[in-house]
Design a protein around this motif. Structure first.
Motif, PDB file in Angstrom:
ATOM      1  N   LEU A  17       0.826  -1.211   0.000  1.00  0.00           N
ATOM      2  CA  LEU A  17       0.000   0.000   0.000  1.00  0.00           C
ATOM      3  C   LEU A  17       0.863   1.266   0.000  1.00  0.00           C
ATOM      4  CD1 LEU A  17      -2.831  -0.966   2.530  1.00  0.00           C
ATOM      5  CD2 LEU A  17      -2.888  -1.057   0.039  1.00  0.00           C
ATOM      6  N   ARG A  63      -0.919   3.463  -3.019  1.00  0.00           N
ATOM      7  CA  ARG A  63      -1.694   4.683  -2.780  1.00  0.00           C
ATOM      8  C   ARG A  63      -1.049   5.932  -3.367  1.00  0.00           C
ATOM      9  NH1 ARG A  63      -3.666   3.242   3.395  1.00  0.00           N
ATOM     10  NH2 ARG A  63      -5.266   1.715   2.794  1.00  0.00           N
ATOM     11  N   PHE A  72      -6.750   7.977   3.311  1.00  0.00           N
ATOM     12  CA  PHE A  72      -5.799   7.770   2.226  1.00  0.00           C
ATOM     13  C   PHE A  72      -6.249   6.615   1.330  1.00  0.00           C
ATOM     14  CE2 PHE A  72      -0.955   7.549   1.260  1.00  0.00           C
ATOM     15  CZ  PHE A  72      -1.177   8.228   0.078  1.00  0.00           C
ATOM     16  N   ALA A  73      -6.982   5.645   1.901  1.00  0.00           N
ATOM     17  CA  ALA A  73      -7.465   4.505   1.116  1.00  0.00           C
ATOM     18  C   ALA A  73      -8.442   4.944   0.032  1.00  0.00           C
ATOM     19  CB  ALA A  73      -8.142   3.489   2.036  1.00  0.00           C
ATOM     20  N   SER A  89      -8.021   7.140  -2.032  1.00  0.00           N
ATOM     21  CA  SER A  89      -7.311   7.553  -3.244  1.00  0.00           C
ATOM     22  C   SER A  89      -7.498   6.545  -4.375  1.00  0.00           C
ATOM     23  CB  SER A  89      -5.815   7.714  -2.940  1.00  0.00           C
ATOM     24  OG  SER A  89      -5.252   6.485  -2.488  1.00  0.00           O
ATOM     25  N   VAL A  90      -7.663   5.260  -4.034  1.00  0.00           N
ATOM     26  CA  VAL A  90      -7.800   4.227  -5.071  1.00  0.00           C
ATOM     27  C   VAL A  90      -9.144   4.335  -5.797  1.00  0.00           C
ATOM     28  CG1 VAL A  90      -7.902   1.746  -5.506  1.00  0.00           C
ATOM     29  CG2 VAL A  90      -6.176   2.675  -3.958  1.00  0.00           C
ATOM     30  N   PRO A 142      -8.495  -2.713  -1.752  1.00  0.00           N
ATOM     31  CA  PRO A 142      -8.366  -1.722  -2.825  1.00  0.00           C
ATOM     32  C   PRO A 142      -8.823  -2.242  -4.184  1.00  0.00           C
ATOM     33  CG  PRO A 142      -6.444  -1.667  -1.416  1.00  0.00           C
ATOM     34  CD  PRO A 142      -7.250  -2.849  -0.977  1.00  0.00           C
TER      35      PRO A 142
END
Length: 472
Positions: free
Chosen positions: A43, A47, A132-133, A135-136, A444
């Motif tokens: 990750l 990311r 931040f996850a 972003s995918v 993700p």
């Protein structure tokens, strides 16, 4: 200006470059984003790459492309805003009045920290990770919106390739060592067909989605085109192989999802030109009814053979489909605790990503076993616990959007576009159902897949608004 000109020259007129970039992103996501844990090392690469892909999409998008983002992008932005709000430090006098914070505030006072400002979330690090996850899926939405309508119809082929590669990887895993290098994650279902994922249930959910995509692809094949028969045979074989892999995997959630999607797969089969008009094999005219009978017979025979010849674990898991086991007992035992946590943390929530830590405050002594609860195994309940009433509003908004777009698809579309959008809507609904007993959308790879499906639906809807002046 020079860079933008170079990008446009590379794109030519058909948007080839944009589709290639989307395929590269899908490859990166499935290579590095098959696990739901926050401590997966890949990750750290995935990311930031997602942020770069998102920036590239924003750079090349036109105003018309941005309009295609629509409601899914708005809901994702509101979710990000909610997580950011949970990270904002609050004065102690306000923070201590939030639900379930009194004990922590009392401990802080004993330590001389009575004046410290704290964020709403009980686990700031996990909430930042959750933020931040996003972003995918955000990058995937942007890349889908940037596609031209002609290339957008081929996006499903990119995920079909990912499903096929994951299935092939799973087959190689079964032929090798249970602790061999083909298992991409340290914490995984060793010795089982997990493919590009860490969890066999998540692999099974994606393979189940892949089976109906193969059926959709079969409906797209024109028997009069070059290699039409070969393409149809390949799609037919891939469908049967995917079903066989599901049986071997022994994931009950995957098998149940496959049962729900099989009627749609059969509908796609009936839409195929091979079935509707038959085809010529030498001097013999093969009728469509024979194809349907052969398909059903081959599917039934395959399942029986796999049950008879597959490993004992797969047979045991299939036999336990409607029986309880240790994991089921654990999930059933925490259902009441989840409801209590939802009530206790309303209306502000405990903070996204904080479930594992917060659950320790509620875990009874009789659940202290070798198994631990790191997720609620019910994503709806977990989102309500972590996000509170505001997250509930976002869930309702998404459900309303999905229902309205599904109705629009059934009423206003036709032909190949109708089949593609029905496939997208059905898969989104299936993935949402899979979240009730599990958490597949915390990986993700499946986040990106779902975002792409939603983006394709919304982009088609916005293009229809532009072309014919429909109303939402």
């Amino acid at each position: 200006m020079v860079a933008r000109t170079l990008f446009r020259d590379w794109e030519h007129e058909g948007g080839t470059a944009r589709f290639v970039v989307l395929c590269l992103f899908v490859a990166c996501v499935f290579a590095m984003g098959g696990g739901a844990r926050a401590d997966i090392q890949s990750l750290v690469i995935l990311r930031p790459l997602a942020v770069l892909f998102a920036g590239w999409a924003v750079f090349v998008m036109s105003a018309a492309d941005r309009r295609r983002l629509g409601i899914p992008a708005l809901l994702l932005a509101l979710l990000a805003a909610l997580q950011i709000a949970q990270l904002v430090p609050l004065p102690q006098a306000i923070w201590a009045q939030l639900p379930q914070r009194a004990a922590i505030a009392a401990i802080g006072a004993q330590m001389g920290l009575s004046d410290i400002w704290r964020p709403l979330t009980l686990s700031p690090v996990r909430t930042f990770n959750s933020l931040f996850a996003l972003s995918v899926p955000a990058a995937c939405l942007l890349l889908v919106a940037a596609q031209t309508p002609q290339w957008r119809r081929r996006i499903m082929l990119a995920f079909l390739a990912a499903a096929g590669f994951s299935a092939l990887w799973a087959a190689l895993q079964l032929s090798g060592s249970a602790r061999g290098p083909l298992y991409l994650y340290r914490i995984t279902n060793s010795g089982e067909a997990v493919g590009l994922f860490a969890n066999r249930n998540h692999q099974a959910v994606f393979v189940a989605c892949g089976t109906v995509i193969w059926a959709w692809y079969l409906a797209q094949v024109n028997p009069r085109m070059p290699f039409g028969g070969a393409k149809a045979a390949a799609a037919f074989g891939a469908y049967l192989s995917s079903v066989a892999l599901l049986v071997i995997t022994g994931s009950r959630s995957g098998l149940l999802l496959e049962l729900l999607l099989t009627p749609l797969a059969m509908w796609f089969l009936l839409q195929s030109e091979f079935v509707r008009h038959g085809f010529q094999m030498g001097r013999v005219q093969v009728r469509g009814a024979w194809i349907v009978v052969a398909f059903v017979a081959a599917l039934a025979l395959l399942i029986l053979l796999m049950l008879a010849l597959s490993r004992s674990m797969a047979i045991d898991r299939f036999a336990e489909l409607f029986q309880g086991d240790e994991v089921d007992e654990l999930r059933a035992s925490i259902s009441g605790i989840l409801l209590q946590m939802i009530r206790d943390f309303m209306p502000f929530g405990s903070g996204f990503g904080s479930f594992e830590q917060v659950f320790l405050l509620y875990e009874p002594v009789d659940l202290l076993t070798r198994r631990y609860v790191n997720q609620a195994h019910n994503d709806v309940a977990q989102v309500l616990i972590e996000g509170g009433a505001f997250a509930a509003l976002l869930l309702v908004g998404f459900a309303v959007w999905l229902v309205r777009r599904t109705i629009w698809i059934l009423r206003r579309t036709e032909g190949e576009e109708r089949r593609l959008l029905i496939l997208c809507a059905a898969l989104v609904i299936a993935l949402c159902l899979a979240c009730l007993p599990d958490y597949p959308l915390r990986t993700p790879a499946l986040m990106a897949f779902t975002a792409a499906l939603c983006g394709m639906i919304e982009a088609a809807f916005r293009d229809h608004l532009t072309d014919v002046g429909d109303v939402a």
